[in-house]
Scaffold this motif. Structure first.
Motif, PDB file in Angstrom:
ATOM      1  N   SER A   1       1.368   5.201  -7.507  1.00  0.00           N
ATOM      2  CA  SER A   1       0.044   5.075  -8.130  1.00  0.00           C
ATOM      3  C   SER A   1      -0.015   3.916  -9.126  1.00  0.00           C
ATOM      4  CB  SER A   1      -0.373   6.377  -8.814  1.00  0.00           C
ATOM      5  OG  SER A   1      -0.469   7.407  -7.869  1.00  0.00           O
TER       6      SER A   1
ATOM      7  N   TRP B   1       2.079   1.721  -3.459  1.00  0.00           N
ATOM      8  CA  TRP B   1       0.997   2.187  -4.323  1.00  0.00           C
ATOM      9  C   TRP B   1       0.791   3.685  -4.151  1.00  0.00           C
ATOM     10  CZ3 TRP B   1      -3.972   3.861  -2.643  1.00  0.00           C
ATOM     11  CH2 TRP B   1      -4.820   4.210  -3.700  1.00  0.00           C
ATOM     12  N   ARG B   2       0.836   4.153  -2.911  1.00  0.00           N
ATOM     13  CA  ARG B   2       0.646   5.588  -2.670  1.00  0.00           C
ATOM     14  C   ARG B   2       1.772   6.406  -3.272  1.00  0.00           C
ATOM     15  NH1 ARG B   2      -1.799   7.349   2.915  1.00  0.00           N
ATOM     16  NH2 ARG B   2      -0.964   9.214   1.940  1.00  0.00           N
TER      17      ARG B   2
ATOM     18  N   LEU C   1       0.831  -1.205   0.000  1.00  0.00           N
ATOM     19  CA  LEU C   1       0.000   0.000   0.000  1.00  0.00           C
ATOM     20  C   LEU C   1       0.868   1.259   0.000  1.00  0.00           C
ATOM     21  CD1 LEU C   1      -2.987   0.781   0.042  1.00  0.00           C
ATOM     22  CD2 LEU C   1      -2.823   0.915   2.530  1.00  0.00           C
ATOM     23  N   ARG C   2       1.967   1.221   0.730  1.00  0.00           N
ATOM     24  CA  ARG C   2       2.886   2.361   0.748  1.00  0.00           C
ATOM     25  C   ARG C   2       3.475   2.602  -0.643  1.00  0.00           C
ATOM     26  NH1 ARG C   2       8.311   2.042   4.109  1.00  0.00           N
ATOM     27  NH2 ARG C   2       8.802   0.750   2.330  1.00  0.00           N
TER      28      ARG C   2
ATOM     29  N   ALA D   1      -1.513  -1.863  -5.552  1.00  0.00           N
ATOM     30  CA  ALA D   1      -2.814  -1.830  -4.881  1.00  0.00           C
ATOM     31  C   ALA D   1      -3.460  -3.210  -4.900  1.00  0.00           C
ATOM     32  CB  ALA D   1      -3.725  -0.799  -5.541  1.00  0.00           C
TER      33      ALA D   1
ATOM     34  N   SER E   1      -1.701  -5.487  -2.474  1.00  0.00           N
ATOM     35  CA  SER E   1      -2.127  -5.161  -1.115  1.00  0.00           C
ATOM     36  C   SER E   1      -3.481  -5.793  -0.804  1.00  0.00           C
ATOM     37  CB  SER E   1      -2.193  -3.644  -0.945  1.00  0.00           C
ATOM     38  OG  SER E   1      -2.631  -3.301   0.343  1.00  0.00           O
TER      39      SER E   1
END
Length: 88
Positions: free
Chosen positions: A30, A26-27, A23-24, A35, A38
């Motif tokens: 993008s 992905w943030r 998730l980190r 994602a 995760s």
């Protein structure tokens, strides 16, 4: 509580930690692949949690594992499809 329940709890913790790791990324990027990975590891955590908690849903815990592997396969296919379409 048996030793197997302890190990399943460790697997839940590890799966959620890995989900946060993806998730980190992905943030930061993008990138849809992170994602989906995760999400897959959250599903694996749900699988192990249901397997250790028992109850009426325990026989259906394997569905979460199946869905997690489907999500991983779709994520890889999606990444490869997008790479071919972009000409890289």
């Amino acid at each position: 509580m048996s030793f197997n329940d302890f190990l399943r709890g460790a697997l839940v913790m590890a799966s959620l930690s890995i989900a946060l790791f993806f998730l980190r990324f992905w943030r930061a990027t993008s990138e849809r692949l992170f994602a989906l990975f995760s999400l897959a590891f959250c599903l694996l955590a749900a699988n192990w949690a249901l397997a250790s908690l028992g109850g009426p849903l325990k026989p259906h815990a394997h569905v979460f594992r199946f869905l997690a592997f489907v999500v991983i396969a779709l994520a890889v296919l999606d990444k490869n499809r997008r790479r071919e379409g972009s000409g890289q």
